[in-house]
Design an enzyme around this catalytic site. Sequence first.
Site, PDB file in Angstrom:
ATOM      1  NE  ARG A  44       8.757  -0.186  -4.586  1.00  0.00           N
ATOM      2  CZ  ARG A  44       8.406   0.762  -5.184  1.00  0.00           C
ATOM      3  NH1 ARG A  44       8.481   1.879  -5.103  1.00  0.00           N
ATOM      4  NH2 ARG A  44       7.105   0.411  -5.717  1.00  0.00           N
ATOM      5  CG  HIS A  48      10.662  -2.844  -8.367  1.00  0.00           C
ATOM      6  ND1 HIS A  48       9.523  -2.149  -8.767  1.00  0.00           N
ATOM      7  CD2 HIS A  48      10.381  -3.180  -7.277  1.00  0.00           C
ATOM      8  CE1 HIS A  48       8.695  -2.155  -7.977  1.00  0.00           C
ATOM      9  NE2 HIS A  48       9.192  -2.841  -6.902  1.00  0.00           N
ATOM     10  CG  ASN A  76       8.915  -0.055 -11.784  1.00  0.00           C
ATOM     11  OD1 ASN A  76       9.041  -0.524 -10.727  1.00  0.00           O
ATOM     12  ND2 ASN A  76       9.200  -0.706 -13.116  1.00  0.00           N
ATOM     13  CG  HIS A 173       8.267  -4.509   2.428  1.00  0.00           C
ATOM     14  ND1 HIS A 173       7.090  -5.001   2.121  1.00  0.00           N
ATOM     15  CD2 HIS A 173       8.784  -3.916   1.232  1.00  0.00           C
ATOM     16  CE1 HIS A 173       6.845  -4.981   0.724  1.00  0.00           C
ATOM     17  NE2 HIS A 173       7.763  -4.523   0.324  1.00  0.00           N
TER      18      HIS A 173
END
Length: 302
Positions: A44, A48, A76, A173
Amino acid sequence: MFRAAEAVGMNYYIMRCPMVELIVTDTVNRALQSDPTLAAALIRMHFHDCFIQGCDASILLDSTKGNTAEKDSPANLSLRGYEVIDDIKDQLEDQCPGVVSCADILAMAARDAVFFAGGPVYDIPKGRKDGRRSKIEDTRNLPPPFFNSTELIGMFGQHGFTTRDMVALSGAHTLGVARCSSFKNRLANFDSTHDVDPDINTQFANTLIRTCKGGDNAEQPFDMSRNTFDNNYFIGLQNKAGVLSSDQTLFSSPQTRGIVNNYAMNTAMFFLDFQQAMVKMGLLDVKEGSKGEVRQNCRRIN
């Protein structure tokens, strides 16, 4: 024009830091053995990072007196795993000071996390440089959990991703959890005609409601096997058991449903598309040569 040695490529560090892959993989594996949930966190974090200013480790910079950095944005605040990156960086600065960028460390760590959790093994090009900008306002370009398929296709498309790339990357996910604050809007007063989002099966809606009794930070795994990289995420979507609106929309929407069905049926196809999409993501707006730097400390610019 960059000299050949300056260009991004698989063997970028082969002369200047031959131990780099070994050190990254070893450190990631040790961290994940003691906390398997960090696999999701590292993947992740890389995502990001790349979606904002390209893959330039802007996500790793700490805020300073005059600047609030990306990592302090609401989107975040639940990121974790920074200490794994710091640990790798410390070891590499001992071995080959000033050579390996934080952006490359993060990209390699995400790749190793995928494999550790049971996902595909793949190589990535190296040679990204670290950026000098990290601003909280830039994080508005991250996809929010309430986006529908059309909005997701549009947002990913701006970065050069196909619809198929977007669905494959959403399959990350298969690891990790969502917090109740990201999906509680689906469970009460959903819209003018439904209290609960009709795209959730009743049994799963009850599971989510139970989870949210623990408050906004209560965690719900995205699929039945939260630390294993598999295709259960897509099978869950077929069963109307997607946790976020931005998950379930991939099955509800005709433009993406066929891809979800493919991946639910064929793990190998998902793995192949995922690794190709990850390599593509890892090359978003890469800074080469003098456009960036190699930070000595991943948390601050040189």
